[in-house]
Design a protein around this motif. Structure first.
Motif, PDB file in Angstrom:
ATOM      1  N   ALA A   4      -3.792  -0.455  -8.157  1.00 19.86           N
ATOM      2  CA  ALA A   4      -3.231   0.005  -9.424  1.00 19.86           C
ATOM      3  C   ALA A   4      -3.540  -1.016 -10.514  1.00 19.86           C
ATOM      4  CB  ALA A   4      -1.729   0.197  -9.293  1.00 19.86           C
ATOM      5  N   ASN A   5      -3.743  -0.539 -11.716  1.00 23.23           N
ATOM      6  CA  ASN A   5      -4.042  -1.430 -12.837  1.00 23.23           C
ATOM      7  C   ASN A   5      -2.820  -2.211 -13.288  1.00 23.23           C
ATOM      8  OD1 ASN A   5      -6.687  -0.517 -12.955  1.00 23.23           O
ATOM      9  ND2 ASN A   5      -6.158   1.155 -14.327  1.00 23.23           N
ATOM     10  N   LEU A   6      -1.647  -1.611 -13.142  1.00 20.50           N
ATOM     11  CA  LEU A   6      -0.415  -2.193 -13.658  1.00 20.50           C
ATOM     12  C   LEU A   6       0.703  -2.088 -12.631  1.00 20.50           C
ATOM     13  CD1 LEU A   6      -0.619  -0.286 -17.038  1.00 20.50           C
ATOM     14  CD2 LEU A   6      -1.114  -2.700 -16.732  1.00 20.50           C
ATOM     15  N   ILE A   7       1.781  -2.833 -12.856  1.00 21.35           N
ATOM     16  CA  ILE A   7       2.931  -2.748 -11.953  1.00 21.35           C
ATOM     17  C   ILE A   7       3.859  -1.593 -12.321  1.00 21.35           C
ATOM     18  CG2 ILE A   7       2.915  -5.210 -11.451  1.00 21.35           C
ATOM     19  CD1 ILE A   7       5.394  -5.472 -13.256  1.00 21.35           C
ATOM     20  N   GLU A   8       3.680  -1.010 -13.491  1.00 19.92           N
ATOM     21  CA  GLU A   8       4.574   0.062 -13.924  1.00 19.92           C
ATOM     22  C   GLU A   8       4.424   1.296 -13.029  1.00 19.92           C
ATOM     23  OE1 GLU A   8       6.947   0.068 -16.224  1.00 19.92           O
ATOM     24  OE2 GLU A   8       6.482  -2.021 -16.668  1.00 19.92           O
ATOM     25  N   ALA A  18       0.887  -1.171   0.000  1.00 19.89           N
ATOM     26  CA  ALA A  18       0.000   0.000   0.000  1.00 19.89           C
ATOM     27  C   ALA A  18       0.915   1.208   0.000  1.00 19.89           C
ATOM     28  CB  ALA A  18      -0.897   0.007   1.228  1.00 19.89           C
ATOM     29  N   THR A  19       0.706   2.096  -0.929  1.00 23.28           N
ATOM     30  CA  THR A  19       1.576   3.267  -1.055  1.00 23.28           C
ATOM     31  C   THR A  19       0.743   4.523  -1.222  1.00 23.28           C
ATOM     32  OG1 THR A  19       3.423   4.198  -2.318  1.00 23.28           O
ATOM     33  CG2 THR A  19       1.824   2.934  -3.547  1.00 23.28           C
ATOM     34  N   SER A  20       1.257   5.626  -0.717  1.00 23.26           N
ATOM     35  CA  SER A  20       0.561   6.889  -0.915  1.00 23.26           C
ATOM     36  C   SER A  20       0.833   7.364  -2.335  1.00 23.26           C
ATOM     37  CB  SER A  20       1.028   7.930   0.106  1.00 23.26           C
ATOM     38  OG  SER A  20       2.425   8.108   0.030  1.00 23.26           O
ATOM     39  N   SER A  21      -0.111   8.122  -2.873  1.00 26.33           N
ATOM     40  CA  SER A  21       0.120   8.664  -4.201  1.00 26.33           C
ATOM     41  C   SER A  21       1.340   9.581  -4.124  1.00 26.33           C
ATOM     42  CB  SER A  21      -1.110   9.418  -4.702  1.00 26.33           C
ATOM     43  OG  SER A  21      -1.475  10.428  -3.810  1.00 26.33           O
ATOM     44  N   TRP A  22       2.073   9.641  -5.158  1.00 21.89           N
ATOM     45  CA  TRP A  22       3.293  10.444  -5.263  1.00 21.89           C
ATOM     46  C   TRP A  22       4.462   9.846  -4.484  1.00 21.89           C
ATOM     47  CZ3 TRP A  22       4.163  15.081  -7.903  1.00 21.89           C
ATOM     48  CH2 TRP A  22       3.072  15.569  -8.588  1.00 21.89           C
ATOM     49  N   SER A  23       4.384   8.617  -4.017  1.00 29.88           N
ATOM     50  CA  SER A  23       5.466   8.011  -3.239  1.00 29.88           C
ATOM     51  C   SER A  23       6.533   7.436  -4.155  1.00 29.88           C
ATOM     52  CB  SER A  23       4.923   6.902  -2.337  1.00 29.88           C
ATOM     53  OG  SER A  23       5.996   6.190  -1.756  1.00 29.88           O
ATOM     54  N   TYR A  57       6.732   3.659  -5.682  1.00 26.48           N
ATOM     55  CA  TYR A  57       6.830   3.392  -7.112  1.00 26.48           C
ATOM     56  C   TYR A  57       8.040   2.518  -7.439  1.00 26.48           C
ATOM     57  CZ  TYR A  57       3.197   6.714  -8.367  1.00 26.48           C
ATOM     58  OH  TYR A  57       2.013   7.355  -8.501  1.00 26.48           O
ATOM     59  N   ILE A  58       9.183   2.838  -6.830  1.00 20.14           N
ATOM     60  CA  ILE A  58      10.387   2.044  -7.088  1.00 20.14           C
ATOM     61  C   ILE A  58      10.173   0.618  -6.570  1.00 20.14           C
ATOM     62  CG2 ILE A  58      12.848   1.764  -6.598  1.00 20.14           C
ATOM     63  CD1 ILE A  58      12.171   4.125  -8.481  1.00 20.14           C
ATOM     64  N   ALA A  59       9.615   0.492  -5.366  1.00 17.78           N
ATOM     65  CA  ALA A  59       9.377  -0.833  -4.779  1.00 17.78           C
ATOM     66  C   ALA A  59       8.429  -1.662  -5.646  1.00 17.78           C
ATOM     67  CB  ALA A  59       8.821  -0.693  -3.366  1.00 17.78           C
ATOM     68  N   GLN A  60       7.361  -1.059  -6.145  1.00 18.68           N
ATOM     69  CA  GLN A  60       6.423  -1.827  -6.968  1.00 18.68           C
ATOM     70  C   GLN A  60       7.090  -2.276  -8.257  1.00 18.68           C
ATOM     71  OE1 GLN A  60       3.543   1.441  -7.609  1.00 18.68           O
ATOM     72  NE2 GLN A  60       3.436   0.792  -9.722  1.00 18.68           N
ATOM     73  N   GLY A  61       7.944  -1.447  -8.844  1.00 17.85           N
ATOM     74  CA  GLY A  61       8.646  -1.841 -10.059  1.00 17.85           C
ATOM     75  C   GLY A  61       9.640  -2.964  -9.803  1.00 17.85           C
ATOM     76  N   LEU A  62      10.407  -2.851  -8.712  1.00 16.93           N
ATOM     77  CA  LEU A  62      11.395  -3.883  -8.384  1.00 16.93           C
ATOM     78  C   LEU A  62      10.732  -5.221  -8.045  1.00 16.93           C
ATOM     79  CD1 LEU A  62      13.886  -1.887  -6.121  1.00 16.93           C
ATOM     80  CD2 LEU A  62      14.323  -2.760  -8.427  1.00 16.93           C
ATOM     81  N   GLY A  63       9.632  -5.154  -7.307  1.00 21.10           N
ATOM     82  CA  GLY A  63       8.981  -6.373  -6.849  1.00 21.10           C
ATOM     83  C   GLY A  63       7.920  -6.919  -7.778  1.00 21.10           C
ATOM     84  N   GLY A  64       7.623  -6.191  -8.856  1.00 20.98           N
ATOM     85  CA  GLY A  64       6.572  -6.646  -9.766  1.00 20.98           C
ATOM     86  C   GLY A  64       5.215  -6.666  -9.088  1.00 20.98           C
TER      87      GLY A  64
END
Length: 129
Positions: free
Chosen positions: A80-84, A42-47, A51-58
């Motif tokens: 989120a719709n996507l992991i990007e 769970a991440t706050s918007s603009w975090s 964003y980096i964590a979601q990209g690294l962890g898929g």
């Protein structure tokens, strides 16, 4: 799955970025890597960390929306719709014409769409939606 408890400790509590401070940057990188190991995020918007964590962890994170005018958004969060990750400050000019006309990249490029938490931001998509 085994009921084992795992503790994760945050290496920094600095609250903002320290430009040029290598020790701070290493702590930040460790935190982003730790976040990427989560099963759910769970991440706050603009975090940026989120964003980096979601990209690294898929990961497809839950995005917590910021209150507007001291009111909780409805819904307060959304998957989120996507992991990007979101690119919050994309270029806004269409340079092919040579006149630097302002353009919406999501209308020019089929594999780009606007972000869920920042409508001016863009993210990559792997299929045309």
């Amino acid at each position: 799955m085994t009921g084992e408890v795992i503790g994760v400790y945050q290496p920094s509590h600095e609250g903002y970025q320290h430009f040029g401070d290598d020790m701070h940057n290493m702590k930040a990188w460790v935190e982003m890597n730790l976040l990427s190991l989560c099963d759910d995020l769970a991440t706050s918007s603009w975090s940026t960390f989120g964003y980096i964590a979601q990209g690294l962890g898929g990961l497809r994170p839950w995005i917590l929306y910021m209150p507007e005018k001291r009111m909780t958004p409805n819904p307060a969060c959304r998957r989120a719709n996507l992991i990007e990750p979101c690119f919050h400050f994309p270029p806004s000019y269409e340079c092919r014409s040579g006149t630097k006309v302002k353009a919406d990249l999501s209308t020019l490029v089929p594999h780009i769409k606007h972000c869920e938490d920042a409508t001016f931001g863009i993210k990559l998509v792997n299929k045309i939606a």
